[in-house]
Design a protein around this motif. Sequence first.
Motif: not given
Length: 295
Positions: A63-71
């Motif tokens: 998720c960090a690599a893809y720029g996903a939001p925290d929620d």
Amino acid sequence: MSDGPTGSTVPRRQLGRYLRNLRSDARLTVKAAARALEWSEAKMWRIESGQSSLRALDVQAMCAAYGAPDDLTQALMGLAKETKARGWWHAYGDVTPEGFHLFIGLEEAASEVDWYETDLMPGLLQTREYAQTIIQRGNPNEDELEVERRVNLRMSRQVLLTRPTSPANLNVVLSETVLRRPVCHPAAMAVQLRHLLDVGQLSNVSVRVIPFAAGFHLGVLSGPFGILRFPPNRDGNESEPPTVYSDGFTGDLYLDKPGEVTRYKAAFADICTNASDEQTSRRLISEVAGSYDKQ
């Protein structure tokens, strides 16, 4: 797929689908994502196709690599923990941010849906007023805006039946109770039943009714359920195993072990055997709609 302790593949498949979409939205190829994460492309394929479970920390890294939001990251990490479960219940409100709807993901991917209902109109066939009544009564503490959001979501799901590319085939059998239960006021019930007749004219939709006179059938034991099937791969093999879905009061049940699916397929076949044909069902639906008009 065996019936062993690995349990349901539903959370793995859903997790893989969400991660694949996140990677695509980030404009990353499998090769580029694998390089960024220091994984092999084969591992990426196993994850995205739901072939292997994941640790929550691995999901966090993706998720960090893809720029996903925290929620969404937190929700996917929670889902990763479920991939190791023997069976899987997704309780309402369980770390689920707006836009993260597991059943809807399965529904949108399905090519064919068999559905049996005992008391209420299936969501794919509901009118707005009928849906609003159910959602308001089922969520008495929600404000009007939240109720409206849920109604809009339910209405938007119905494009599954009319989308230009590969609309899903829907085979519905309703208990006669569904027609005669006055969920909303008589005029709205008449509109709902005529909407049912309209949708039933689509070439990819079949609506049948199992009358009270049919007596005992396996649907009496099973309760309401749906069987979702998915389009085959290019090699002709199933892309995902069929999944049985049951909407409970406190949570949703997903089953995809072969033995479980076989039992529900047998139940649906027995229900269909006891149901009226489409023409007879249409006459009954029209008759009940007319009775609401007179109230």
